[in-house]
Design an enzyme around this catalytic site. Structure first.
Site, short mmCIF file in Angstrom:
data_model
loop_
_atom_site.label_atom_id
_atom_site.label_comp_id
_atom_site.label_asym_id
_atom_site.label_seq_id
_atom_site.Cartn_x
_atom_site.Cartn_y
_atom_site.Cartn_z
N GLU A 152 13.97 -14.54 0.06
CA GLU A 152 14.59 -15.32 0.74
C GLU A 152 13.47 -16.52 1.02
O GLU A 152 14.00 -17.66 1.43
CB GLU A 152 14.39 -14.77 2.46
N ASP A 196 0.82 -1.25 -0.03
CA ASP A 196 0.03 -0.01 0.27
C ASP A 196 0.79 1.17 0.00
O ASP A 196 1.99 1.16 0.73
CB ASP A 196 -0.86 0.12 1.20
#
Ligand code: NOJ
Ligand code: MG
Length: 531
Positions: free
Chosen positions: A256, A201
């Site tokens: 990751e 956002d």
């Protein structure tokens, strides 16, 4: 398509959870409701759902004011409900993306409660606190979204805090490494739980100039038409270089967890600035939202020109994307009218790049007027005429009471027009907007050229926007969209200018042979498979 990722091949469907499906009769949609309607999404043929925020929140901005990044608000259900939804979605091959709101928290978040309590509090520097200017005024001239000063005076501790949105949405201080770590850890929390990615956002307003330099006025500001904050050029508090660096760090966190998690980001910037968020092409945000179709003039030349410029501006390795609607913008069928909304769906689903569909677009939902006295969106009160309730009204699933959305009283009205556009009424109608969407999604899924094929514009005069999508294998498709209401004709390009209509926005034309030239009705779009 062999080396494309799921989010490149796929179509993302935005769910506004308050308005999708209510399972417990309180009039507000929830997670078990979404679970109960997953079959609709697989039947429709989308690949991923992005949920607007479901975390604990005072709901001043209906969830975009978060007070706990790693929980679920009781109005939407429980953590178990979310886990169940994710498992069920995954079992159907649907990915699940959450909405991540890094720029600001709720003022009820424990971090801000502590930060506000005293200038000496260890969390003070987690938000952007500043002394007044010598004259007592705000530290800089920056404006917030609704047009007044972005600095909010706090009497208790005698300083201003910075907030771009509501008073109850204080901006986090992303210059503080402790904030960076704590927030990046919230991403890890959800990724470890199996979430496939995030829509970020308001990314552009993450970091502000540390010297608080004043913004210059915007000479081309058009009062009444532009949003009030556009009075100034937001050069010092929007899209700062530090934000782009942090975007790359967010990407590293997502990586990751493997190479199939994805970041989408809300930017709302000019083209050149959007593409900067791709990083060097494959190490930045994978889907920096391209909002052009939300506001563009509905004109073949304008849109064709934008597509060309956009594709040309992408760095090597970057993948395009298109957005037609969301919970902040009037619905496409209201903006363009029902006939052109069909053409727009064909455009969205045949342009090169990842499409995002907003819930209800597949039904051709229109905005539901909400009288100012009944408006729930705070923006309706802060900037009259700009409230977002009309595009956030509930999904109509059937013609029964509560439209199949709720057994209670819906939090926003369903609207008579939208009630008639309900899913059950459209499902078996070959001429419906729903059937058009389903067929477009099927065609896209079956047609590698529409997903990963080259885009070749076809020059046409007048209201027709036309392009080829071509596969290295030789498979060629012509998309011709009449953006006007009068009939039009175009010459079919290519060595053998012949083919067959695979799909038209106007029922009854499928399979029709095409040779030499193609006639289009007013408001008609067609996809032609060329020989
Ligand atoms: C963008 C969101 O889409 C909008 O709904 C929200 O009000 C602001 N960001 C603030 O979070
Ligand atoms: Mg900020």
């Amino acid at each position: 398509m062999g080396d494309t990722n799921w989010w490149q091949r796929g179509v993302i469907y935005q769910i506004y959870p308050r308005s999708f499906m209510d399972s417990d009769g309180d009039g507000v949609g929830d997670l078990p409701g979404i679970l109960a309607r997953l079959d609709h999404l697989t039947w429709l043929g989308v690949d991923a759902i992005w949920l607007s925020p479901v975390h604990p929140s005072p709901m001043d901005d209906f969830g975009y004011d978060i007070s706990d990044y790693t929980g679920v608000d009781p109005v939407f259900g429980t953590m178990d409900d979310l886990d169940r939804l994710v498992a069920a979605a995954h079992a159907r091959g649907l990915r699940v993306l959450l909405d991540w709101v890094p720029n600001h928290t709720s003022d009820q978040h424990p971090w801000f409660v502590a930060s506000r309590s005293s200038p000496a509090d260890p969390k003070r520097d987690w938000y952007v606190w500043r002394d007044p200017r010598p004259d007592g005024g705000p530290p800089s001239n920056w404006l917030r979204y609704v047009g007044d000063s972005a600095w909010r005076w706090d009497d208790r501790t005698g300083q201003y805090y910075y907030r771009v949105f509501l008073d109850s949405q204080p901006d986090l201080n992303w210059r503080n490494p402790a904030v960076q770590e704590a927030m990046l850890d919230t991403l890890r929390f959800w990724l470890a739980r199996g979430i496939d990615g995030f829509r970020i956002d308001a990314l552009v307003v993450l970091v502000e100039d540390d010297q608080l330099r004043d913004n210059p006025p915007n000479p081309s500001y058009r009062q009444g038409r532009d949003f009030p904050y556009m009075r100034e050029l937001s050069v010092w508090n929007v899209d700062r270089p530090e934000t782009r660096e942090l975007a790359d760090r967010m990407r590293k966190v997502v990586d990751e967890f493997g190479d199939d998690r994805v970041l989408l980001a809300e930017l709302g910037l000019p083209l050149e600035q959007i593409v900067a968020y791709y990083g060097s092409g494959s190490d930045g945000i994978q889907v920096p939202f391209n909002f052009e179709l939300l506001t563009t003039a509905w004109d073949a030349r304008v849109i064709g020109g934008y597509v060309d410029r956009y594709l040309a501006a992408l760095p090597a390795g970057a993948w395009p994307n298109w957005v037609l609607g969301n919970h902040d913008t009037p619905r496409v069928a209201t903006r363009l009218g029902p006939a052109q909304a069909r053409v727009a769906a064909m455009l969205l689903l045949t342009l090169p790049g990842t499409p995002t569909l907003y819930q209800g677009e597949e039904l051709g939902l229109e905005d539901v007027p909400v009288p100012p006295g009944q408006a729930l969106d705070p923006i309706a009160h802060l900037v009259p005429g700009r409230g977002r309730d009309p595009e956030r009204t509930p999904m109509p699933w059937d013609g029964g009471p509560g439209a199949g959305f709720t057994t209670g009283r819906p939090w926003l009205p369903v609207g008579d027009g939208n009630r008639a556009r309900n899913l059950a009424a459209q499902r078996d109608d070959p001429a419906s907007m729903l059937t058009l969407h389903r067929r477009l999604l099927q065609l896209r899924r079956q047609t590698p050229a529409l997903v990963a094929g080259a885009y070749v514009p076809v020059g046409v005069d007048g209201d027709v926007l036309a392009y080829l999508r071509a596969d290295p294998g030789g498979d060629r498709w012509l998309v011709a969209l009449n953006l006007g209401s009068s009939p039009a004709r175009l010459a079919v390009p290519g060595p053998s200018p012949a083919g067959r209509v695979a799909l038209s926005t106007h029922p009854g034309r499928d399979g029709q042979p095409v040779a030499g030239s193609l006639e289009l009705d007013g408001d008609e779009g067609v996809v032609v498979q060329l020989d």
